[in-house]
Design a protein around this motif. Structure first.
Motif, PDB file in Angstrom:
ATOM      1  N   PRO A 100     142.839  -3.513 112.512  1.00 25.72           N
ATOM      2  CA  PRO A 100     143.079  -2.278 113.258  1.00 25.72           C
ATOM      3  C   PRO A 100     141.790  -1.531 113.582  1.00 25.72           C
ATOM      4  O   PRO A 100     141.829  -0.512 114.267  1.00 25.72           O
ATOM      5  CB  PRO A 100     143.956  -1.465 112.304  1.00 25.72           C
ATOM      6  N   SER A 101     140.661  -1.998 113.081  1.00 29.81           N
ATOM      7  CA  SER A 101     139.374  -1.378 113.404  1.00 29.81           C
ATOM      8  C   SER A 101     139.054  -1.592 114.874  1.00 29.81           C
ATOM      9  O   SER A 101     139.476  -2.581 115.484  1.00 29.81           O
ATOM     10  CB  SER A 101     138.257  -1.966 112.536  1.00 29.81           C
ATOM     11  N   ARG A 102     138.308  -0.647 115.454  1.00 33.59           N
ATOM     12  CA  ARG A 102     137.933  -0.736 116.856  1.00 33.59           C
ATOM     13  C   ARG A 102     136.504  -0.242 117.039  1.00 33.59           C
ATOM     14  O   ARG A 102     135.915   0.390 116.151  1.00 33.59           O
ATOM     15  CB  ARG A 102     138.868   0.125 117.731  1.00 33.59           C
ATOM     16  N   VAL A 103     135.948  -0.510 118.223  1.00 36.68           N
ATOM     17  CA  VAL A 103     134.583  -0.125 118.578  1.00 36.68           C
ATOM     18  C   VAL A 103     134.638   0.851 119.745  1.00 36.68           C
ATOM     19  O   VAL A 103     135.405   0.656 120.692  1.00 36.68           O
ATOM     20  CB  VAL A 103     133.736  -1.362 118.953  1.00 36.68           C
ATOM     21  N   ILE A 104     133.832   1.911 119.670  1.00 39.47           N
ATOM     22  CA  ILE A 104     133.655   2.852 120.779  1.00 39.47           C
ATOM     23  C   ILE A 104     132.189   2.843 121.168  1.00 39.47           C
ATOM     24  O   ILE A 104     131.309   2.968 120.302  1.00 39.47           O
ATOM     25  CB  ILE A 104     134.077   4.279 120.385  1.00 39.47           C
ATOM     26  N   ILE A 105     131.899   2.696 122.453  1.00 36.10           N
ATOM     27  CA  ILE A 105     130.530   2.676 122.964  1.00 36.10           C
ATOM     28  C   ILE A 105     130.392   3.771 124.007  1.00 36.10           C
ATOM     29  O   ILE A 105     131.241   3.898 124.903  1.00 36.10           O
ATOM     30  CB  ILE A 105     130.197   1.305 123.593  1.00 36.10           C
ATOM     31  N   THR A 106     129.346   4.582 123.912  1.00 32.05           N
ATOM     32  CA  THR A 106     129.045   5.546 124.968  1.00 32.05           C
ATOM     33  C   THR A 106     127.785   5.081 125.684  1.00 32.05           C
ATOM     34  O   THR A 106     126.782   4.780 125.047  1.00 32.05           O
ATOM     35  CB  THR A 106     128.844   6.966 124.416  1.00 32.05           C
ATOM     36  N   SER A 107     127.851   5.008 127.001  1.00 31.26           N
ATOM     37  CA  SER A 107     126.716   4.458 127.756  1.00 31.26           C
ATOM     38  C   SER A 107     126.706   5.005 129.176  1.00 31.26           C
ATOM     39  O   SER A 107     127.764   5.170 129.796  1.00 31.26           O
ATOM     40  CB  SER A 107     126.817   2.927 127.801  1.00 31.26           C
ATOM     41  N   ARG A 108     125.511   5.270 129.667  1.00 34.29           N
ATOM     42  CA  ARG A 108     125.395   5.662 131.080  1.00 34.29           C
ATOM     43  C   ARG A 108     125.677   4.486 131.998  1.00 34.29           C
ATOM     44  O   ARG A 108     126.170   4.666 133.113  1.00 34.29           O
ATOM     45  CB  ARG A 108     123.985   6.183 131.371  1.00 34.29           C
ATOM     46  N   TYR A 109     125.346   3.299 131.533  1.00 39.37           N
ATOM     47  CA  TYR A 109     125.420   2.121 132.392  1.00 39.37           C
ATOM     48  C   TYR A 109     126.439   1.129 131.839  1.00 39.37           C
ATOM     49  O   TYR A 109     126.667   1.034 130.635  1.00 39.37           O
ATOM     50  CB  TYR A 109     124.056   1.436 132.488  1.00 39.37           C
ATOM     51  N   ARG A 110     127.026   0.382 132.756  1.00 35.24           N
ATOM     52  CA  ARG A 110     127.901  -0.709 132.346  1.00 35.24           C
ATOM     53  C   ARG A 110     127.067  -1.967 132.115  1.00 35.24           C
ATOM     54  O   ARG A 110     125.942  -2.082 132.586  1.00 35.24           O
ATOM     55  CB  ARG A 110     128.972  -0.956 133.401  1.00 35.24           C
ATOM     56  N   PHE A 111     127.666  -2.906 131.415  1.00 34.85           N
ATOM     57  CA  PHE A 111     126.969  -4.148 131.090  1.00 34.85           C
ATOM     58  C   PHE A 111     127.997  -5.268 131.041  1.00 34.85           C
ATOM     59  O   PHE A 111     129.204  -5.010 130.883  1.00 34.85           O
ATOM     60  CB  PHE A 111     126.244  -4.020 129.751  1.00 34.85           C
ATOM     61  N   PRO A 112     127.581  -6.518 131.176  1.00 33.11           N
ATOM     62  CA  PRO A 112     128.530  -7.632 131.167  1.00 33.11           C
ATOM     63  C   PRO A 112     129.298  -7.699 129.839  1.00 33.11           C
ATOM     64  O   PRO A 112     128.731  -7.491 128.768  1.00 33.11           O
ATOM     65  CB  PRO A 112     127.647  -8.869 131.357  1.00 33.11           C
ATOM     66  N   ILE A 113     130.573  -8.012 129.935  1.00 38.23           N
ATOM     67  CA  ILE A 113     131.410  -8.128 128.737  1.00 38.23           C
ATOM     68  C   ILE A 113     131.049  -9.412 128.004  1.00 38.23           C
ATOM     69  O   ILE A 113     131.008 -10.490 128.613  1.00 38.23           O
ATOM     70  CB  ILE A 113     132.895  -8.144 129.128  1.00 38.23           C
ATOM     71  N   PRO A 114     130.768  -9.341 126.698  1.00 42.48           N
ATOM     72  CA  PRO A 114     130.454 -10.572 125.951  1.00 42.48           C
ATOM     73  C   PRO A 114     131.596 -11.575 126.033  1.00 42.48           C
ATOM     74  O   PRO A 114     132.773 -11.207 126.009  1.00 42.48           O
ATOM     75  CB  PRO A 114     130.253 -10.068 124.515  1.00 42.48           C
ATOM     76  N   ALA A 115     131.273 -12.843 126.138  1.00 39.28           N
ATOM     77  CA  ALA A 115     132.281 -13.894 126.263  1.00 39.28           C
ATOM     78  C   ALA A 115     133.232 -13.876 125.067  1.00 39.28           C
ATOM     79  O   ALA A 115     132.821 -13.682 123.924  1.00 39.28           O
ATOM     80  CB  ALA A 115     131.588 -15.258 126.368  1.00 39.28           C
ATOM     81  N   GLY A 116     134.515 -14.073 125.360  1.00 39.85           N
ATOM     82  CA  GLY A 116     135.506 -14.154 124.298  1.00 39.85           C
ATOM     83  C   GLY A 116     135.924 -12.809 123.736  1.00 39.85           C
ATOM     84  O   GLY A 116     136.596 -12.762 122.696  1.00 39.85           O
ATOM     85  N   THR A 117     135.555 -11.712 124.392  1.00 39.09           N
ATOM     86  CA  THR A 117     135.914 -10.383 123.893  1.00 39.09           C
ATOM     87  C   THR A 117     136.590  -9.586 125.011  1.00 39.09           C
ATOM     88  O   THR A 117     136.530  -9.961 126.190  1.00 39.09           O
ATOM     89  CB  THR A 117     134.682  -9.606 123.401  1.00 39.09           C
ATOM     90  N   THR A 118     137.204  -8.479 124.625  1.00 37.98           N
ATOM     91  CA  THR A 118     137.879  -7.611 125.587  1.00 37.98           C
ATOM     92  C   THR A 118     137.375  -6.184 125.425  1.00 37.98           C
ATOM     93  O   THR A 118     137.453  -5.622 124.323  1.00 37.98           O
ATOM     94  CB  THR A 118     139.402  -7.635 125.378  1.00 37.98           C
ATOM     95  N   LEU A 119     136.837  -5.623 126.498  1.00 39.63           N
ATOM     96  CA  LEU A 119     136.390  -4.236 126.519  1.00 39.63           C
ATOM     97  C   LEU A 119     137.165  -3.499 127.606  1.00 39.63           C
ATOM     98  O   LEU A 119     137.473  -4.074 128.653  1.00 39.63           O
ATOM     99  CB  LEU A 119     134.897  -4.120 126.831  1.00 39.63           C
ATOM    100  N   ARG A 120     137.489  -2.262 127.358  1.00 43.23           N
ATOM    101  CA  ARG A 120     138.068  -1.426 128.407  1.00 43.23           C
ATOM    102  C   ARG A 120     137.117  -0.280 128.689  1.00 43.23           C
ATOM    103  O   ARG A 120     136.662   0.403 127.764  1.00 43.23           O
ATOM    104  CB  ARG A 120     139.430  -0.862 128.017  1.00 43.23           C
TER     105      ARG A 120
END
Length: 750
Positions: free
Chosen positions: A537-557
């Motif tokens: 149930p753990s999750r990751v939150i990222i704050t960024s000015r810029y977008r970046f390619p999604i790492p292979a095999g993962t899901t980012l929204r």
């Protein structure tokens, strides 16, 4: 407070009995004829009508005269109230009345020129008795811990005015800061969210349920305005709310909305508050007539201050009403209390009671400290406004189990600097108190990443030591170590891992875009894959000015932030000491500063500080505002970000800036008729030069160029091109919004 009962019992259509008694004693009885009751009700209907009460000034004489009539009605020749109203403990008067008499404003009772409900020495609390049952079982003892409040504000799309529910929440926290309160916020504003939260914490966990929003009378029945999952309007009945609470009622329910405490149709229909008591809530507070934001918030803060300090329920309500009265609020008498026969004793113990539990949750803002100054880099809960739909979407992503629509291992908050990405991340942490927090700022390497073992409160020291030893095994692949960590020491400890200001050291520029730097390219994919494979149930939150390619095999929204809306900016400005309307700063200077900020929260904060510089005259102050805005642009668009883009992309931004509201993709293409338009939109959005939000009704992308950019991009096109862009946008929006034509195909989606 000493308790008495007053039953108004209609024996026949023309004859009514009043029965007055102290608890456990035989009642005193006297009779009244229909003419006496009709006369009193007629007076109330004339004097206490919704439109007339709203227009009265504080201390209105006709309300006082009405209060004297109500006192005479209750007191009678037998002088019932006169005999007991001098009790310094105060009186809680449980009034049982049906139909026409249930809606009378007993709070206005006046004795010797004084309103008893706000008398400092001998107060009277009228409580409308809705049931003779006792829903609180056994001998009620206060809990030896801080107060626990479940807070749910509702703000459906299209419902005006938009309430300052943020001020109400922060007011409760501020008022109870010393004695402590555990405030859990249900952010969705939906009945489903309320039910889920009530069930998740279980019966007996919360002491108070606070519902804040609008209410109305629909087809003769009271309804509370809640939201559906998209923020649309739903009219919730008492039965709907009762079903959502699944029988797990706390000691007190406060339905803070207009008309929630008033009985419609001149009392022939029970109020929402009365009906909630009949549905099982021991005590319910509501407002009889429309009440303003300021008064509702002030009452709530005083109420929870008293409750959290260990005051009894009845005394807490009296104290809050007294504070409204001394503050000269015209709404002091509008609060109604309904209850069954449950005792009105304290909910929690006073602060210094031996063995009292303490509040164990830290404010999320404490996690976002500047590494050098140790000062929080985010707005406090009191300073946060708006972003309601964004927060709702983000929480759905963070709480969604894998395998369901919208699930992702990570949430990326992306957008131009100063829009409040870090503050939003802090808000999300507050909204998920079941998860532990691990926050990194700026560049992360493996050494820094290992600090998570000291940030998490493991259940045992052995688990912490095991986790630290596991992460130190550089001879084992990082993904394998993290998988064992999430399956082992962190198996029962859900976490939110936050990478704040991610662009600072974790991204590298490549071909005009940004990719993961080598060190974070090892860490982030390993963490996301480990969360996925362990079904954590753990999750990751990222704050960024810029977008970046999604790492292979993962899901980012990605949740892209937009400039504050007009309503949000108004709320924000109201919280700023120097820009708010009541400040002594000249209106012209304030208007100039607000205009220069262009709806950017950080720039508003900056300008709020400089406009009170005592060393500047008016001209210098305006120059300082403009210089500060220029400095902001320089810091946000450092490294000549705008200048490194193609001339056609820059011209697209300049033309789209002619439209001062978010628009759909079809309108961007209409304004920027270019074969590479889709690529330009995608690149500008990735870099935060173009805001890419979501339409609240359709969920489709919408685009906006902040006016912060205007001084940099307006010179890039001629006046004729600017006018042509305006015309193209107007034609496109007319077809989409007025004629409701489907948008033309625009090529590949950006």
């Amino acid at each position: 407070m000493e308790e008495f009962k007053l039953e108004i019992f209609a024996r026949t259509s023309d004859y009514t009995e009043l029965r007055f008694s102290r608890n456990g004693e035989a009642p005193a009885i006297r009779g009244l004829d229909r003419a006496t009751i009709d006369s009193l009700i007629g007076l109330v209907n004339r004097v206490y009508a919704e439109d007339s009460v709203a227009q009265r000034v504080f201390g209105s004489t006709d309300l006082r005269e009405l209060g004297e009539k109500l006192y005479d009605f209750l007191d009678g020749d037998e002088r019932w109230l006169d005999q007991v109203s001098a009790d310094p403990r105060g009186i809680a008067l449980r009034i049982s009345a049906e139909e026409r008499l249930r809606h009378l404003p007993w709070e206005l009772v006046v004795k010797n020129g004084s309103y008893l409900a706000v008398n400092e020495l001998t107060p009277l609390l009228p409580i409308r008795a809705s049931s003779a049952l006792t829903s609180v079982a056994g001998d009620v003892k206060p809990q030896n811990r801080p107060l626990r409040v479940l807070f749910m504000a509702t703000s459906p799309e299209g419902v005006e005015p938009v309430l300052s529910y943020e001020a109400e929440e922060s007011g409760i926290l501020t008022a109870t800061a010393n004695s402590g309160t555990e405030l859990v916020v249900e952010e969705s504003g939906t009945l489903e969210g309320l039910r889920f939260t009530a069930e998740s914490y279980g019966a007996g966990h919360f002491d108070v349920l606070h519902l804040s929003g609008h209410a109305t009378i629909d087809q003769g029945q009271p309804k509370f305005l809640v939201e559906n999952e998209l923020g649309g309007l739903v009219l919730a009945s008492v039965d709907d709310i009762a079903r959502a609470m699944v029988g797990q009622w706390p000691r007190l329910v406060f339905v803070s909305g207009c008309l929630t405490g008033g009985a419609p149709a001149a009392g022939s229909i029970p109020s929402m508050s009365e009906s909630l008591v009949k549905a099982g809530a021991p005590m319910v507070l509501g407002w009889a007539l429309p009440v303003g934001d300021v008064s509702a918030t002030a009452f709530a803060t005083h109420l929870y201050h008293a409750l959290a300090a260990g005051q009894p329920l009845d005394r807490s309500v009296v104290t809050a009403r007294q504070r409204l009265y001394t503050g000269q609020s015209r709404s002091w008498h509008l609060l109604r209390a309904y209850a069954d026969a449950s005792p009105l004793k304290p909910v929690v113990t006073p602060l210094n009671t031996a063995g009292r539990e303490r509040v164990r949750v830290r404010h999320a803002a404490d996690e976002f400290l500047d590494p050098q100054t140790r000062i929080s880099r985010v707005a406090s809960r009191a300073g946060f406004v708006g972003r309601r739909r964004v927060i709702q979407r983000c929480l759905r992503t963070l709480k969604q189990p894998f395998g369901s629509p919208g699930a992702a291992q990570a949430l990326v908050l992306q957008g131009m600097g100063g829009l409040g990405k870090s503050t939003l991340a802090s808000r999300l942490l507050e909204r998920m108190p079941t998860h532990q927090r691990v926050v990194w700022f700026g560049r992360i390497d493996l050494t820094k990443f290992r600090e998570l073992t000291s940030a998490v409160a493991f259940r045992t020291l052995d688990q912490q030591a095991e986790a630290a030893a596991m992460l130190a095994r550089d001879d084992i692949d990082l993904f394998v170590r993290l998988r064992h960590l999430l399956d082992g020491p962190l198996d029962q400890i859900p976490c939110l891992f936050v990478f704040d200001d991610f662009e600072d050291g974790n991204l590298e520029e490549r071909d005009g875009a940004y990719v993961l730097a080598p060190e974070i390219a090892r860490i982030l994919p390993a963490l996301l894959r480990a969360i996925d494979e362990t079904n954590s149930p753990s999750r990751v939150i990222i704050t960024s000015r810029y977008r970046f390619p999604i790492p292979a095999g993962t899901t980012l929204r990605v949740e892209a932030l937009e400039t504050l809306t007009e309503v949000e900016q108004t709320k924000k400005v109201a919280n700023l000491p120097n820009l708010r309307p009541q400040s002594p700063v000249g209106a012209g200077v304030k208007d100039r500063a607000i205009l220069a900020a262009c709806g950017n929260p950080r720039l508003l904060d900056w300008l709020d500080r400089i406009i009170v510089d005592p060393g500047l005259d008016l001209d210098e102050l305006i120059t300082a505002i403009e210089n500060e805005a220029a400095r902001f642009r320089e810091s946000i668009f450092a490294q000549k970000l705008l200048g490194t883009q193609s001339p056609d992309l820059q011209r697209m931004l300049a033309k789209l800036n002619s439209v001062e509201l978010p628009v759909p993709a079809a309108t961007v293409h209409a304004v920027h008729d270019h074969p590479e338009a889709a690529a330009h939109i995608r690149r500008a959005a990735e870099l935060g030069l173009l805001e890419e939000g979501a339409d609240p009704e359709t969920g489709e992308p919408r685009y906006f160029v902040s006016n912060v950019l205007r001084p940099l991009i307006r010179p890039l096109i001629t006046d004729d091109e600017y006018r042509e862009a305006c015309a193209a946008a107007a034609r496109s929006l007319y077809r989409i919004w007025v004629l409701e034509e489907p948008p033309a195909e625009t090529g590949p989606k950006p």
